[in-house]
Write a protein that holds these residues in place. Structure first.
Motif, PDB file in Angstrom:
ATOM      1  N   ARG A  52       0.839  -1.212   0.000  1.00  0.00           N
ATOM      2  CA  ARG A  52       0.000   0.000   0.000  1.00  0.00           C
ATOM      3  C   ARG A  52       0.871   1.258   0.000  1.00  0.00           C
ATOM      4  NH1 ARG A  52      -5.751  -1.245   1.010  1.00  0.00           N
ATOM      5  NH2 ARG A  52      -5.695  -3.503   0.976  1.00  0.00           N
ATOM      6  N   LEU A  53       1.945   1.237   0.777  1.00  0.00           N
ATOM      7  CA  LEU A  53       2.852   2.383   0.819  1.00  0.00           C
ATOM      8  C   LEU A  53       3.446   2.642  -0.565  1.00  0.00           C
ATOM      9  CD1 LEU A  53       4.453   4.510   2.457  1.00  0.00           C
ATOM     10  CD2 LEU A  53       6.142   2.722   2.922  1.00  0.00           C
ATOM     11  N   GLN A  54       3.898   1.596  -1.230  1.00  0.00           N
ATOM     12  CA  GLN A  54       4.488   1.738  -2.561  1.00  0.00           C
ATOM     13  C   GLN A  54       3.486   2.231  -3.593  1.00  0.00           C
ATOM     14  OE1 GLN A  54       6.188  -2.133  -3.211  1.00  0.00           O
ATOM     15  NE2 GLN A  54       8.038  -1.650  -2.033  1.00  0.00           N
ATOM     16  N   ARG A  55       2.214   1.937  -3.381  1.00  0.00           N
ATOM     17  CA  ARG A  55       1.167   2.387  -4.307  1.00  0.00           C
ATOM     18  C   ARG A  55       0.673   3.799  -3.989  1.00  0.00           C
ATOM     19  NH1 ARG A  55      -2.748  -2.630  -5.701  1.00  0.00           N
ATOM     20  NH2 ARG A  55      -1.143  -4.218  -5.862  1.00  0.00           N
ATOM     21  N   GLY A  56       1.205   4.371  -2.908  1.00  0.00           N
ATOM     22  CA  GLY A  56       0.774   5.713  -2.517  1.00  0.00           C
ATOM     23  C   GLY A  56      -0.533   5.725  -1.745  1.00  0.00           C
ATOM     24  N   GLN A  57      -0.961   4.589  -1.265  1.00  0.00           N
ATOM     25  CA  GLN A  57      -2.186   4.472  -0.472  1.00  0.00           C
ATOM     26  C   GLN A  57      -1.808   4.645   1.002  1.00  0.00           C
ATOM     27  OE1 GLN A  57      -3.457   0.573  -1.719  1.00  0.00           O
ATOM     28  NE2 GLN A  57      -4.462   1.366  -3.566  1.00  0.00           N
ATOM     29  N   TYR A  58      -1.451   5.879   1.353  1.00  0.00           N
ATOM     30  CA  TYR A  58      -0.832   6.158   2.644  1.00  0.00           C
ATOM     31  C   TYR A  58      -1.759   5.925   3.839  1.00  0.00           C
ATOM     32  CZ  TYR A  58       2.622   8.174  -0.457  1.00  0.00           C
ATOM     33  OH  TYR A  58       3.543   8.351  -1.444  1.00  0.00           O
ATOM     34  N   ALA A  59      -3.016   6.289   3.728  1.00  0.00           N
ATOM     35  CA  ALA A  59      -3.939   6.094   4.848  1.00  0.00           C
ATOM     36  C   ALA A  59      -4.118   4.606   5.154  1.00  0.00           C
ATOM     37  CB  ALA A  59      -5.289   6.741   4.555  1.00  0.00           C
ATOM     38  N   GLU A  60      -4.257   3.794   4.107  1.00  0.00           N
ATOM     39  CA  GLU A  60      -4.418   2.358   4.304  1.00  0.00           C
ATOM     40  C   GLU A  60      -3.140   1.752   4.869  1.00  0.00           C
ATOM     41  OE1 GLU A  60      -5.071   4.009   1.521  1.00  0.00           O
ATOM     42  OE2 GLU A  60      -7.118   3.575   0.893  1.00  0.00           O
ATOM     43  N   ALA A  61      -1.993   2.171   4.333  1.00  0.00           N
ATOM     44  CA  ALA A  61      -0.709   1.659   4.815  1.00  0.00           C
ATOM     45  C   ALA A  61      -0.500   2.050   6.272  1.00  0.00           C
ATOM     46  CB  ALA A  61       0.429   2.190   3.954  1.00  0.00           C
ATOM     47  N   GLU A  62      -0.824   3.292   6.614  1.00  0.00           N
ATOM     48  CA  GLU A  62      -0.673   3.746   8.000  1.00  0.00           C
ATOM     49  C   GLU A  62      -1.496   2.878   8.946  1.00  0.00           C
ATOM     50  OE1 GLU A  62      -1.680   7.553  10.881  1.00  0.00           O
ATOM     51  OE2 GLU A  62      -1.624   7.885   8.719  1.00  0.00           O
ATOM     52  N   GLU A  63      -2.717   2.586   8.572  1.00  0.00           N
ATOM     53  CA  GLU A  63      -3.590   1.753   9.413  1.00  0.00           C
ATOM     54  C   GLU A  63      -2.993   0.357   9.607  1.00  0.00           C
ATOM     55  OE1 GLU A  63      -8.010  -0.150   8.954  1.00  0.00           O
ATOM     56  OE2 GLU A  63      -7.773   1.950   8.361  1.00  0.00           O
ATOM     57  N   LEU A  64      -2.477  -0.214   8.537  1.00  0.00           N
ATOM     58  CA  LEU A  64      -1.893  -1.556   8.619  1.00  0.00           C
ATOM     59  C   LEU A  64      -0.607  -1.550   9.449  1.00  0.00           C
ATOM     60  CD1 LEU A  64      -2.528  -2.657   4.948  1.00  0.00           C
ATOM     61  CD2 LEU A  64      -3.572  -3.644   6.998  1.00  0.00           C
ATOM     62  N   TYR A  65       0.217  -0.531   9.268  1.00  0.00           N
ATOM     63  CA  TYR A  65       1.443  -0.444  10.068  1.00  0.00           C
ATOM     64  C   TYR A  65       1.120  -0.274  11.552  1.00  0.00           C
ATOM     65  CZ  TYR A  65       4.738  -0.263   6.152  1.00  0.00           C
ATOM     66  OH  TYR A  65       5.497  -0.571   5.057  1.00  0.00           O
ATOM     67  N   ARG A  66       0.140   0.552  11.860  1.00  0.00           N
ATOM     68  CA  ARG A  66      -0.235   0.731  13.274  1.00  0.00           C
ATOM     69  C   ARG A  66      -0.729  -0.582  13.880  1.00  0.00           C
ATOM     70  NH1 ARG A  66       0.028   5.890  15.046  1.00  0.00           N
ATOM     71  NH2 ARG A  66      -0.109   7.558  13.500  1.00  0.00           N
ATOM     72  N   ALA A  67      -1.481  -1.343  13.100  1.00  0.00           N
ATOM     73  CA  ALA A  67      -1.987  -2.632  13.585  1.00  0.00           C
ATOM     74  C   ALA A  67      -0.846  -3.636  13.789  1.00  0.00           C
ATOM     75  CB  ALA A  67      -3.017  -3.192  12.611  1.00  0.00           C
ATOM     76  N   ALA A  68       0.220  -3.501  13.008  1.00  0.00           N
ATOM     77  CA  ALA A  68       1.348  -4.439  13.094  1.00  0.00           C
ATOM     78  C   ALA A  68       2.363  -4.062  14.173  1.00  0.00           C
ATOM     79  CB  ALA A  68       2.046  -4.515  11.733  1.00  0.00           C
ATOM     80  N   LEU A  69       2.218  -2.888  14.774  1.00  0.00           N
ATOM     81  CA  LEU A  69       3.195  -2.429  15.759  1.00  0.00           C
ATOM     82  C   LEU A  69       3.467  -3.424  16.898  1.00  0.00           C
ATOM     83  CD1 LEU A  69       2.414   1.380  16.007  1.00  0.00           C
ATOM     84  CD2 LEU A  69       4.603   0.352  15.370  1.00  0.00           C
TER      85      LEU A  69
END
Length: 85
Positions: free
Chosen positions: A27-44
């Protein structure tokens, strides 16, 4: 046979465990920053260092540079989780 089953289960569990990070990176590589942020926060909790770095990249990419720096600084201040165990 039992060893092969254990190895397959371990690999499968690892792949499932790492899946949220792979999805977040995609998602980050595709520029889908909000979705990537949510997934990264969940993976913390499971992937603190990798998820923090990805989260910081998302924050910086969306102009939230100060928040990205704070996120990185907080994680660095916590130290290495492996050494705390």
């Amino acid at each position: 046979a039992a060893a092969a089953l254990v190895a397959a289960t371990t690999v499968s569990a690892f792949a499932a465990d790492a899946a949220p990070l792979a999805d977040a990176r995609d998602r980050l590589q595709r520029g889908q920053y909000a979705e990537a942020e949510e997934l990264y926060r969940a993976a913390l909790p499971a992937h603190r260092e990798a998820a923090t770095l990805g989260l910081a990249k998302c924050l910086a990419a969306t102009g939230r540079v100060d928040e990205a720096r704070k996120t990185l600084a907080e994680t660095l201040a916590q130290g290495d989780p492996a050494k705390q165990a």
